[in-house]
Design a protein around this motif. Structure first.
Motif, short mmCIF file in Angstrom:
data_model
loop_
_atom_site.label_atom_id
_atom_site.label_comp_id
_atom_site.label_asym_id
_atom_site.label_seq_id
_atom_site.Cartn_x
_atom_site.Cartn_y
_atom_site.Cartn_z
N LYS A 36 0.82 -1.22 0.00
CA LYS A 36 0.00 0.00 0.00
C LYS A 36 0.85 1.27 0.00
O LYS A 36 0.31 2.37 -0.14
CB LYS A 36 -0.92 0.02 1.23
CG LYS A 36 -1.82 -1.19 1.38
CD LYS A 36 -2.59 -1.10 2.69
CE LYS A 36 -3.44 -2.33 2.94
NZ LYS A 36 -4.15 -2.26 4.25
N GLU A 37 2.16 1.11 0.19
CA GLU A 37 3.05 2.26 0.30
C GLU A 37 3.32 2.87 -1.08
O GLU A 37 3.84 2.19 -1.98
CB GLU A 37 4.37 1.82 0.95
CG GLU A 37 5.47 2.86 0.93
CD GLU A 37 5.07 4.15 1.62
OE1 GLU A 37 5.29 5.21 1.02
OE2 GLU A 37 4.54 4.07 2.75
N PRO A 38 2.96 4.15 -1.29
CA PRO A 38 3.18 4.76 -2.61
C PRO A 38 4.66 4.91 -2.97
O PRO A 38 5.01 4.98 -4.14
CB PRO A 38 2.49 6.12 -2.49
CG PRO A 38 2.42 6.39 -1.02
CD PRO A 38 2.28 5.06 -0.36
N HIS A 39 5.52 4.96 -1.96
CA HIS A 39 6.97 5.11 -2.21
C HIS A 39 7.68 3.85 -1.73
O HIS A 39 8.63 3.91 -0.96
CB HIS A 39 7.51 6.34 -1.50
CG HIS A 39 6.76 7.61 -1.80
ND1 HIS A 39 6.81 8.22 -3.04
CD2 HIS A 39 5.92 8.36 -1.04
CE1 HIS A 39 6.05 9.31 -3.02
NE2 HIS A 39 5.50 9.41 -1.83
N ARG A 40 7.21 2.69 -2.19
CA ARG A 40 7.72 1.44 -1.61
C ARG A 40 9.19 1.20 -1.93
O ARG A 40 9.90 0.61 -1.13
CB ARG A 40 6.85 0.26 -2.06
CG ARG A 40 6.94 -0.14 -3.50
CD ARG A 40 6.15 -1.45 -3.72
NE ARG A 40 4.75 -1.22 -3.49
CZ ARG A 40 3.88 -0.91 -4.46
NH1 ARG A 40 4.32 -0.77 -5.70
NH2 ARG A 40 2.61 -0.71 -4.21
N ILE A 41 9.66 1.64 -3.11
CA ILE A 41 11.08 1.43 -3.44
C ILE A 41 11.96 2.20 -2.47
O ILE A 41 12.95 1.67 -1.95
CB ILE A 41 11.36 1.86 -4.89
CG1 ILE A 41 10.60 0.96 -5.86
CG2 ILE A 41 12.86 1.82 -5.18
CD1 ILE A 41 10.77 1.32 -7.32
N ARG A 42 11.58 3.44 -2.19
CA ARG A 42 12.34 4.24 -1.22
C ARG A 42 12.28 3.60 0.16
O ARG A 42 13.28 3.55 0.88
CB ARG A 42 11.79 5.66 -1.18
CG ARG A 42 12.56 6.59 -0.25
CD ARG A 42 12.07 8.01 -0.40
NE ARG A 42 10.69 8.15 0.06
CZ ARG A 42 9.98 9.29 -0.03
NH1 ARG A 42 10.54 10.36 -0.59
NH2 ARG A 42 8.75 9.35 0.40
N ALA A 43 11.10 3.08 0.53
CA ALA A 43 10.95 2.45 1.84
C ALA A 43 11.83 1.21 1.95
O ALA A 43 12.48 0.99 2.98
CB ALA A 43 9.48 2.10 2.07
N VAL A 44 11.86 0.40 0.89
CA VAL A 44 12.69 -0.82 0.91
C VAL A 44 14.16 -0.45 1.02
O VAL A 44 14.93 -1.09 1.77
CB VAL A 44 12.43 -1.66 -0.36
CG1 VAL A 44 13.46 -2.78 -0.48
CG2 VAL A 44 11.03 -2.24 -0.32
N LEU A 45 14.60 0.57 0.29
CA LEU A 45 15.99 1.00 0.36
C LEU A 45 16.36 1.48 1.77
O LEU A 45 17.43 1.15 2.30
CB LEU A 45 16.26 2.12 -0.65
CG LEU A 45 16.29 1.69 -2.12
CD1 LEU A 45 16.44 2.90 -3.03
CD2 LEU A 45 17.45 0.71 -2.36
N LEU A 46 15.45 2.24 2.39
CA LEU A 46 15.71 2.71 3.74
C LEU A 46 15.80 1.55 4.73
O LEU A 46 16.68 1.52 5.60
CB LEU A 46 14.61 3.68 4.17
CG LEU A 46 14.63 5.07 3.55
CD1 LEU A 46 13.37 5.85 3.93
CD2 LEU A 46 15.87 5.84 3.99
N MET A 47 14.90 0.57 4.59
CA MET A 47 14.92 -0.57 5.49
C MET A 47 16.16 -1.44 5.29
O MET A 47 16.64 -2.08 6.22
CB MET A 47 13.66 -1.42 5.29
CG MET A 47 12.36 -0.74 5.69
SD MET A 47 12.36 -0.16 7.41
CE MET A 47 12.58 1.60 7.15
N ALA A 105 10.63 -6.33 10.55
CA ALA A 105 9.22 -6.28 10.93
C ALA A 105 8.46 -5.30 10.04
O ALA A 105 7.30 -5.55 9.67
CB ALA A 105 9.09 -5.87 12.40
N THR A 106 9.09 -4.20 9.70
CA THR A 106 8.45 -3.20 8.83
C THR A 106 8.25 -3.76 7.42
O THR A 106 7.22 -3.52 6.78
CB THR A 106 9.31 -1.93 8.77
OG1 THR A 106 9.51 -1.44 10.09
CG2 THR A 106 8.63 -0.86 7.93
N MET A 107 9.24 -4.52 6.94
CA MET A 107 9.15 -5.07 5.58
C MET A 107 8.04 -6.11 5.46
O MET A 107 7.37 -6.19 4.43
CB MET A 107 10.49 -5.72 5.20
CG MET A 107 11.64 -4.73 5.11
SD MET A 107 11.78 -3.96 3.51
CE MET A 107 12.68 -5.22 2.63
N VAL A 108 7.83 -6.90 6.51
CA VAL A 108 6.86 -8.00 6.42
C VAL A 108 5.54 -7.68 7.10
O VAL A 108 4.66 -8.54 7.18
CB VAL A 108 7.45 -9.30 7.01
CG1 VAL A 108 8.71 -9.69 6.29
CG2 VAL A 108 7.70 -9.14 8.51
#
Length: 272
Positions: A36-47, A105-108
């Motif tokens: 549901k995250e509109p910026h999921r690529i950025r979120a994955v990189l940060l995680m 935990a954030t990723m899954v």
């Protein structure tokens, strides 16, 4: 945040709209929060970068060329250097474990798909009260909200009163709330065990022993909580899965504008 205050109604539906289970053999379904995250690529990189940078910091701090070397100094100081180095290494290692676990935990993380509750069930809504320890005005706010809860079936609101207070009885009579007390019953006020005196679990267990068989489910909140009218609509549906034994929902601080409560509230977000 809306100008009128915290948008409780919208945030009570963050997991999505209520749905009807597809099959009779219902099991709780989940949706990925990352999807549901509109910026999921950025979120994955940060995680991914967060634990990596923590690992780099740990390696840098304990790298052999960074160790303290004392020349011409008292030899008794050397063990203190070792203790300090090991302490720094352990602190950074635990920080690495913490960051990695939070990132994972954030990723899954997943939201359960909300479903309509079964109609016609018997539900008891419970909250406890200790006279002299909790203001009656706070109890009133909780009970007034509880009697507004929506449920397509039998719903009884109960106040579990540790002190058999006359004021609490009057409040219950005014609001149409049922009153329960274990005061004066030796078997429900023991020194230890499930009916231990002056404990919340002892109070609940006494009510269960007396009235639990009359209901299919019971819901409970602390006396400083004010439940939303859709509380049961959003929670009970998951019990259509026969493997579900209890459901826990998040809480929001009503006085979230204060610095202390903002900080305290943020500490629980991870668990939601």
């Amino acid at each position: 945040m809306r100008p009128g205050g915290y948008d409780y109604d919208t945030y009570s539906r963050l997991a999505g709209p209520l749905t009807e289970p597809d099959t009779a053999d219902y099991r709780v379904q989940y949706t990925s929060l990352l999807s549901k995250e509109p910026h999921r690529i950025r979120a994955v990189l940060l995680m991914a970068l967060a634990p990596l940078l923590s690992a780099v910091l740990l390696a840098y701090l304990v790298w052999p060329t960074h160790w303290t070397v004392r020349e011409g100094d008292d030899t008794w100081r050397v063990p203190y250097d070792t203790v300090m180095l090991v302490s720094i290494g352990l602190i950074c290692f635990f920080m690495l474990v913490n960051v990695t676990s939070i990132a994972h935990a954030t990723m899954v993380a997943r939201d359960p798909v909300p479903v309509y509750p079964e109609k016609g069930t018997r539900v008891a809504f419970l909250t406890t009260y200790v006279p002299g320890k909790e203001p009656l005005a706070m109890v009133r706010a909780t009970l007034e909200a509880a009697v507004r809860i929506r449920h397509d079936g039998t719903l009884h609101v109960w106040l579990l009163d540790e002190g058999d207070s006359d004021e609490a009885k009057a409040l219950c009579a005014e609001l149409g709330v049922r009153h329960f007390t274990r005061a004066g019953v030796p078997e429900w006020n023991r020194k230890k065990g499930v009916h231990k005196a002056r404990t919340k679990h002892g109070n609940y267990n006494a009510w269960l022993a007396m009235h639990g068989d009359a209901y299919d489910f019971f819901a409970s909140v602390d006396t400083d909580h004010v439940p939303h009218p859709g509380f049961l609509e959003r929670m009970l549906g998951y019990f259509r899965d026969p493997d579900v034994a209890f459901v826990v929902g998040p809480q929001v601080y009503g006085n979230y504008t204060g610095a202390v409560t903002k900080a305290a509230e943020s500490q629980q977000f991870l668990f939601h």
